[in-house]
Write an enzyme that holds these catalytic residues in place. Structure first.
Site, PDB file in Angstrom:
ATOM      1  N   GLU A 102     -37.278 -16.527  40.343  1.00 20.30           N
ATOM      2  CA  GLU A 102     -37.784 -15.235  41.101  1.00 20.30           C
ATOM      3  C   GLU A 102     -36.982 -13.908  41.145  1.00 20.30           C
ATOM      4  O   GLU A 102     -35.497 -13.988  40.983  1.00 20.30           O
ATOM      5  CB  GLU A 102     -37.985 -15.754  43.029  1.00 20.30           C
ATOM      6  CG  GLU A 102     -39.058 -14.899  43.313  1.00 20.30           C
ATOM      7  CD  GLU A 102     -39.122 -15.206  44.515  1.00 20.30           C
ATOM      8  OE1 GLU A 102     -39.776 -16.814  44.695  1.00 20.30           O
ATOM      9  OE2 GLU A 102     -39.494 -14.121  45.215  1.00 20.30           O
ATOM     10  N   CYS A 137     -31.533 -23.720  45.688  1.00 21.19           N
ATOM     11  CA  CYS A 137     -29.995 -23.185  46.513  1.00 21.19           C
ATOM     12  C   CYS A 137     -29.238 -24.137  47.269  1.00 21.19           C
ATOM     13  O   CYS A 137     -30.212 -25.740  48.063  1.00 21.19           O
ATOM     14  CB  CYS A 137     -30.068 -22.378  47.482  1.00 21.19           C
ATOM     15  SG  CYS A 137     -27.974 -21.631  47.873  1.00 21.19           S
ATOM     16  N   CYS A 196     -29.137 -22.567  54.953  1.00 17.84           N
ATOM     17  CA  CYS A 196     -29.147 -21.697  55.281  1.00 17.84           C
ATOM     18  C   CYS A 196     -30.239 -22.065  56.360  1.00 17.84           C
ATOM     19  O   CYS A 196     -31.277 -22.261  55.661  1.00 17.84           O
ATOM     20  CB  CYS A 196     -29.010 -19.954  55.228  1.00 17.84           C
ATOM     21  SG  CYS A 196     -27.188 -19.591  54.229  1.00 17.84           S
ATOM     22  N   CYS A 238     -36.554 -14.010  50.202  1.00 19.42           N
ATOM     23  CA  CYS A 238     -36.390 -14.357  49.240  1.00 19.42           C
ATOM     24  C   CYS A 238     -37.141 -15.767  49.250  1.00 19.42           C
ATOM     25  O   CYS A 238     -36.776 -17.122  49.965  1.00 19.42           O
ATOM     26  CB  CYS A 238     -35.157 -14.252  48.831  1.00 19.42           C
ATOM     27  SG  CYS A 238     -34.298 -12.489  49.286  1.00 19.42           S
TER      28      CYS A 238
END
Ligand code: SAH
Length: 354
Positions: A93, A113, A117, A334
């Protein structure tokens, strides 16, 4: 041996490769221009190169290109989101934001990723692979071509942890800011990291003029651990020391990103602790109202709490801004566009299996 990726080579490397193919050195210049100035999507566009030379390139190298699979345009502020398919079928993206000072592109640095988080959609499926330098460039190139407008600013704030893909990131930054490519000014580039200490120090020693954004999100080590697993690996003090080192080496002011999560890190006590933590630091704090994702029950702080948090920091003379939420109407944090695409594909597969 694996084929080399042509668009990830520096000009000097390309010259050597071209000579190795028995071609005249000026061909390297033409080829570099096609890739990084004219932004050619494939060899067939490179019309001043002979068929024979193009054939050789095809045989000896890989050439990355992106295919746009989804495109959302905000009616509110002109922000555009792109979903691109890579040569191996993975999707990533990227975002185009229009500001008065120019067009800014936000790129992904990895497919997925592994930083974990808690509030972030990009990390839910883990890490698939690193992006090549060329695949980071392609996001900028493709967006510039599609929009027909010059990209002047770049932020590495999409999916992925850029300092977990350090070598490729560095190569990408050098190619992007190269005077024979798009020549984006280093000062207009921001790299955002969750705080990989040794790589912040390494980056500092490169002495680039890029801005480092550090995802802080908490005012103490304990609270940071609750939101960011990377805090189990690095002490907050060590992260801040690395940021001080970055400033000393580059003279570039650090941006601290602080996503405000309702009831979690937005209290008066948090604001006070944060102010003490950053006391005397030549920095800028960017407050980001958290963008809730459906997989977690985090909520945004309300507007008065956000304003109070900002005022508290200002009382301590800290430079602080609240991030404007771009492209609200095309929604999602995101990584959510990519995630919903993957989820839909999974569902399709599920139906096929029954
Ligand atoms: N891996 C890099 C880039 C991540 S995205 C990093 O950690 O900095 C850029 C910023 O958006 C980071 O500060 C990240 O923590 C933050 N972010 C991610 N998801 C978010 C969400 N749902 N709401 C608010 N901020 C978010």
């Amino acid at each position: 041996m694996d084929k080399k990726d042509l668009k990830s080579l520096t000009f000097d490397e390309l010259k050597m490769e071209i000579e190795g193919l028995g071609e005249k050195p000026f061909r390297a210049k033409q080829l570099y221009q096609w890739m990084h100035e004219k932004l050619a999507s494939d060899f067939s566009e490179m019309t001043n190169l002979s068929q024979n030379f193009r054939q050789k390139l095809q045989e000896h190298y890989t050439y990355t290109s992106l295919e746009m699979v989804d495109h959302l345009v905000s009616g509110a502020d002109g922000t555009e989101k792109f979903l691109f398919r890579l040569n191996d079928g993975n999707v990533i993206e990227s975002v185009l934001m229009r500001y008065h000072h120019g067009n800014s592109v936000c790129i992904s640095s990895q497919v997925g990723c592994r930083m974990g988080c808690r509030f972030c959609a990009s990390t839910l499926g883990g890490l698939t692979r690193n992006l090549l330098p060329s695949e980071m460039l392609d996001q900028v190139y493709k967006i510039q071509k599609i929009s027909g407008e010059r990209v002047s600013n770049l932020v590495v704030m999409g999916t992925g942890e850029p300092l977990d893909n350090y070598e490729n990131l560095l190569r990408f930054l050098r190619l992007l800011t190269d005077e024979h490519g798009l020549h984006i000014s280093q000062r207009n580039v921001t790299v955002s990291t969750c705080g990989i200490v040794e790589n912040i120090r390494k980056l500092a020693e490169e002495r680039l003029q890029i801005t480092l954004a550090l995802s802080l999100h908490a005012s103490s080590q304990e609270k940071r651990k609750e939101l960011m697993p990377i805090a189990y690996k690095y002490e907050l003090e060590d992260v801040l020391d690395a940021c001080r080192y970055y400033f000393l080496q580059t003279g570039r002011r650090i941006t601290f990103e602080y996503s405000l999560v309702g009831g979690v890190n937005d209290t008066e006590e948090d604001a006070r602790r944060l102010s003490h933590l950053l006391d005397g630091f030549n920095c800028h704090v960017n407050l980001i109202p958290v963008n809730p994702i459906k997989e977690r029950n985090y909520v945004q702080s309300n507007r008065t709490v956000i304003e109070a948090f900002k005022n508290k920091l200002e009382k301590y003379r800290i430079n602080v801004t609240i991030r404007r939420e771009m492209g609200r109407d095309i929604g999602g944090a995101c990584g959510q566009l990519r995630k919903s695409y993957i989820d839909a594909k999974e569902r399709e597969k599920g139906y096929e299996n029954v």
